[in-house]
Design a protein around this motif. Structure first.
Motif, PDB file in Angstrom:
ATOM      1  N   GLU A   3       5.175 -54.541  27.847  1.00 25.67           N
ATOM      2  CA  GLU A   3       5.723 -54.569  29.205  1.00 25.67           C
ATOM      3  C   GLU A   3       6.203 -53.175  29.597  1.00 25.67           C
ATOM      4  OE1 GLU A   3       8.821 -57.491  29.390  1.00 25.67           O
ATOM      5  OE2 GLU A   3       7.408 -59.150  29.259  1.00 25.67           O
ATOM      6  N   THR A   5       8.800 -51.158  32.317  1.00 23.64           N
ATOM      7  CA  THR A   5       9.900 -51.236  33.279  1.00 23.64           C
ATOM      8  C   THR A   5       9.929 -49.947  34.075  1.00 23.64           C
ATOM      9  OG1 THR A   5      11.191 -52.625  31.782  1.00 23.64           O
ATOM     10  CG2 THR A   5      12.405 -51.502  33.530  1.00 23.64           C
ATOM     11  N   TYR A  55      14.200 -52.138  40.716  1.00 27.57           N
ATOM     12  CA  TYR A  55      14.047 -52.455  39.298  1.00 27.57           C
ATOM     13  C   TYR A  55      12.780 -53.287  39.168  1.00 27.57           C
ATOM     14  CZ  TYR A  55      14.866 -54.411  34.690  1.00 27.57           C
ATOM     15  OH  TYR A  55      14.731 -54.800  33.387  1.00 27.57           O
ATOM     16  N   GLU A  56      11.791 -52.740  38.487  1.00 21.66           N
ATOM     17  CA  GLU A  56      10.486 -53.370  38.382  1.00 21.66           C
ATOM     18  C   GLU A  56      10.154 -53.672  36.927  1.00 21.66           C
ATOM     19  OE1 GLU A  56       7.474 -50.863  40.198  1.00 21.66           O
ATOM     20  OE2 GLU A  56       9.028 -49.836  41.344  1.00 21.66           O
ATOM     21  N   LYS A  57       9.522 -54.788  36.711  1.00 22.03           N
ATOM     22  CA  LYS A  57       9.030 -55.115  35.378  1.00 22.03           C
ATOM     23  C   LYS A  57       7.595 -55.598  35.525  1.00 22.03           C
ATOM     24  CE  LYS A  57      11.028 -56.957  31.259  1.00 22.03           C
ATOM     25  NZ  LYS A  57      12.102 -57.799  30.740  1.00 22.03           N
ATOM     26  N   TRP A  64       0.997 -52.083  36.685  1.00 19.01           N
ATOM     27  CA  TRP A  64       1.776 -51.182  37.540  1.00 19.01           C
ATOM     28  C   TRP A  64       0.850 -50.177  38.236  1.00 19.01           C
ATOM     29  CZ3 TRP A  64       2.404 -45.829  36.701  1.00 19.01           C
ATOM     30  CH2 TRP A  64       3.236 -45.211  37.638  1.00 19.01           C
ATOM     31  N   ARG A  91       9.715 -44.421  33.980  1.00 21.58           N
ATOM     32  CA  ARG A  91       8.858 -45.440  33.370  1.00 21.58           C
ATOM     33  C   ARG A  91       9.396 -45.661  31.972  1.00 21.58           C
ATOM     34  NH1 ARG A  91       6.389 -41.763  35.422  1.00 21.58           N
ATOM     35  NH2 ARG A  91       4.769 -41.576  36.922  1.00 21.58           N
ATOM     36  N   THR A  93       9.919 -48.331  28.365  1.00 18.72           N
ATOM     37  CA  THR A  93       9.456 -49.424  27.520  1.00 18.72           C
ATOM     38  C   THR A  93      10.663 -49.994  26.803  1.00 18.72           C
ATOM     39  OG1 THR A  93       7.343 -48.318  27.167  1.00 18.72           O
ATOM     40  CG2 THR A  93       7.964 -50.012  25.578  1.00 18.72           C
ATOM     41  N   ARG A  94      10.803 -51.304  26.884  1.00 22.54           N
ATOM     42  CA  ARG A  94      11.923 -51.979  26.220  1.00 22.54           C
ATOM     43  C   ARG A  94      11.741 -51.870  24.707  1.00 22.54           C
ATOM     44  NH1 ARG A  94      13.824 -58.200  27.271  1.00 22.54           N
ATOM     45  NH2 ARG A  94      15.518 -58.174  25.763  1.00 22.54           N
TER      46      ARG A  94
END
Length: 96
Positions: A3, A5, A55-57, A64, A91, A93-94
């Motif tokens: 994912e 973010t 805030y986008e995921k 994206w 940009r 990454t969790r």
């Protein structure tokens, strides 16, 4: 699949706040309907109405990238041209 973010900090020029707010609000519904969009949340600073955060995921980087190539995103960029005092995005990454 990793994912992605995105955190976008958007600062409108003082005389363009309402226009930028409107353009951002119009961008949300079609973006939320895009394939790969997990969330697309618009926030406005309680103490600075010229400051917005998106805030986008996204499911992945490809989702994206497809978003930034959509007609509604192109229309948004045209609408806000010259109306921003500052714009930054990260940009991310969790990791936990």
């Amino acid at each position: 699949m990793t994912e992605l973010t995105i955190i976008a900090n958007i600062h409108a020029k003082a005389d363009q706040i309402e226009m930028v707010r409107g353009a951002l609000l119009r961008l949300v519904p079609p973006t939320q309907a895009e394939t790969g969009c997990i969330n697309y949340d618009l926030h406005e600073d309680d103490e600075d109405p010229a400051h917005f955060i998106m805030y986008e995921k996204w499911q992945d980087r490809a989702s994206w990238q497809a978003h930034v190539e959509t007609p509604h995103f192109a229309a948004f960029k045209t609408a806000i041209d010259g109306a921003l005092a500052q714009f930054t995005s990260s940009r991310m990454t969790r990791i936990s």
